[in-house]
Motif scaffolding. Structure first.
Motif, short mmCIF file in Angstrom:
data_model
loop_
_atom_site.label_atom_id
_atom_site.label_comp_id
_atom_site.label_asym_id
_atom_site.label_seq_id
_atom_site.Cartn_x
_atom_site.Cartn_y
_atom_site.Cartn_z
N ARG A 193 0.79 -1.13 -0.02
CA ARG A 193 0.00 0.04 0.21
C ARG A 193 0.79 1.17 -0.01
N ASP A 194 1.87 1.15 0.59
CA ASP A 194 3.00 2.48 0.78
C ASP A 194 4.36 2.10 0.25
N TYR A 195 4.51 1.19 -0.61
CA TYR A 195 5.83 0.88 -1.22
C TYR A 195 6.35 1.84 -2.00
N ASP A 196 7.56 1.99 -2.02
CA ASP A 196 8.29 3.04 -2.76
C ASP A 196 9.03 2.47 -3.97
N PHE A 197 8.36 2.68 -5.18
CA PHE A 197 8.82 2.23 -6.44
C PHE A 197 9.80 3.17 -7.02
N GLY A 198 9.98 4.24 -6.39
CA GLY A 198 11.17 5.10 -6.94
C GLY A 198 10.82 6.41 -7.75
N LYS A 199 11.54 7.24 -8.01
CA LYS A 199 11.45 8.51 -8.75
C LYS A 199 12.10 8.45 -10.00
N PHE A 200 11.75 9.37 -11.03
CA PHE A 200 12.32 9.60 -12.41
C PHE A 200 11.95 10.94 -12.86
N THR A 201 12.94 11.27 -13.52
CA THR A 201 13.06 12.67 -13.91
C THR A 201 11.97 12.47 -15.51
N PHE A 202 10.87 13.57 -15.11
CA PHE A 202 10.01 13.53 -16.45
C PHE A 202 10.52 14.53 -17.42
N ASP A 203 11.02 14.26 -18.62
CA ASP A 203 11.80 15.19 -19.33
C ASP A 203 11.43 15.02 -20.88
N SER A 204 10.40 13.84 -21.12
CA SER A 204 10.04 13.67 -22.38
C SER A 204 8.83 12.89 -22.34
N PHE A 205 7.93 13.01 -23.38
CA PHE A 205 6.84 12.07 -23.61
C PHE A 205 6.22 11.95 -25.04
N GLU A 206 5.45 10.95 -25.23
CA GLU A 206 5.27 10.46 -26.56
C GLU A 206 3.70 10.85 -26.92
N LEU A 207 3.59 11.30 -28.13
CA LEU A 207 2.18 11.25 -28.90
C LEU A 207 2.17 10.04 -29.72
N VAL A 208 1.01 9.11 -29.06
CA VAL A 208 1.08 7.58 -30.04
C VAL A 208 -0.43 7.44 -30.36
N TYR A 209 -0.43 6.62 -31.32
CA TYR A 209 -1.67 6.00 -31.87
C TYR A 209 -1.89 4.71 -31.13
#
Length: 228
Positions: A193-209
């Motif tokens: 319920r409270d487990y830490d899966f980690g962090k990541f830097t959001f610096d890109s994203f995709e437009l997808v079909y």
């Protein structure tokens, strides 16, 4: 939005029902007749974070291998559903460069930022990783993209206007069959319920079909955007 409160409300509304066997299965997950398609802006968590999620999913698979578990290739956060999936959507009927140009214009003043995956919540049909971000950054970005796209009346849009997405969650299990070992299954949910899966830097994203489930076999990347 207070994400901690929001995720807790989701959990409180759904988890007791799951424990009682009152959950929903999705009959379309394995259907060859499901042709709901659309275009979506998606965020891909880091490999490290996805691998941490897979360790959790392995535990669920040991208890019940019959559910639908997201592969690393399919794990994502929905940044914005530009055209929500529906039957009959045809990519040939829209001009992708117009969407790309509008999105690029909208994001030009947004820097990268961190997203944290911590804890799990549920709906009555799925298990979800909780995502968190600071200072409303993600929703400011979403609103900027929405506003820019709405400036273009010639673009087909089917965005989440009535119930705009405001979280950074990632669905990682969908129920497609009756849960085989319900006591052990719900115990894993409680344990993480409270487990830490980690962090990541959001610096890109995709437009997808994409299809409804973001299955890699049916996803086509149309453009990649970078925050600077």
């Amino acid at each position: 939005m207070d994400l901690t409160t929001h995720y807790k409300e989701m959990f409180d509304n759904s988890f007791p029902k799951i424990k009682q066997g009152n959950y929903q299965t999705d009959p379309l997950i394995d259907s060859n007749l499901d042709n709901r398609l659309g275009i979506t802006l998606v965020i891909r968590p880091s490999l490290e974070v996805k691998n941490n999620i897979q360790k959790l999913l392995d535990q669920f698979k040991n208890v019940d291998p019959a559910q639908y578990y997201y592969r690393n290739s399919d794990i994502h956060i929905t940044l914005l559903s530009v055209i929500g999936c529906y039957e009959g959507f045809d990519l040939q009927n829209i001009e992708i460069p117009q969407y790309v140009n509008a999105i690029q214009k909208a994001i030009q003043n947004f820097p990268p930022f961190e997203i944290e995956f911590k804890g799990i919540t549920t709906s009555t049909s799925s298990v979800i990783i909780q995502g968190f971000f600071a200072n409303n950054q993600l929703n400011d970005l979403r609103n900027a993209i929405r506003d820019e796209l709405n400036q273009h009346s010639d673009l087909e849009l089917k965005m989440d206007i009535r119930y705009p997405i405001q979280t950074a969650h990632s669905t990682v299990i969908r129920f497609r069959n009756a849960i085989q070992n319900l006591p052990d299954f719900v115990q894993i949910i409680e344990n993480y319920r409270d487990y830490d899966f980690g962090k990541f830097t959001f610096d890109s994203f995709e437009l997808v079909y994409n299809d409804w489930y973001q299955k890699i076999e049916r996803v086509e990347t149309l453009a990649t955007f970078h925050l600077k």
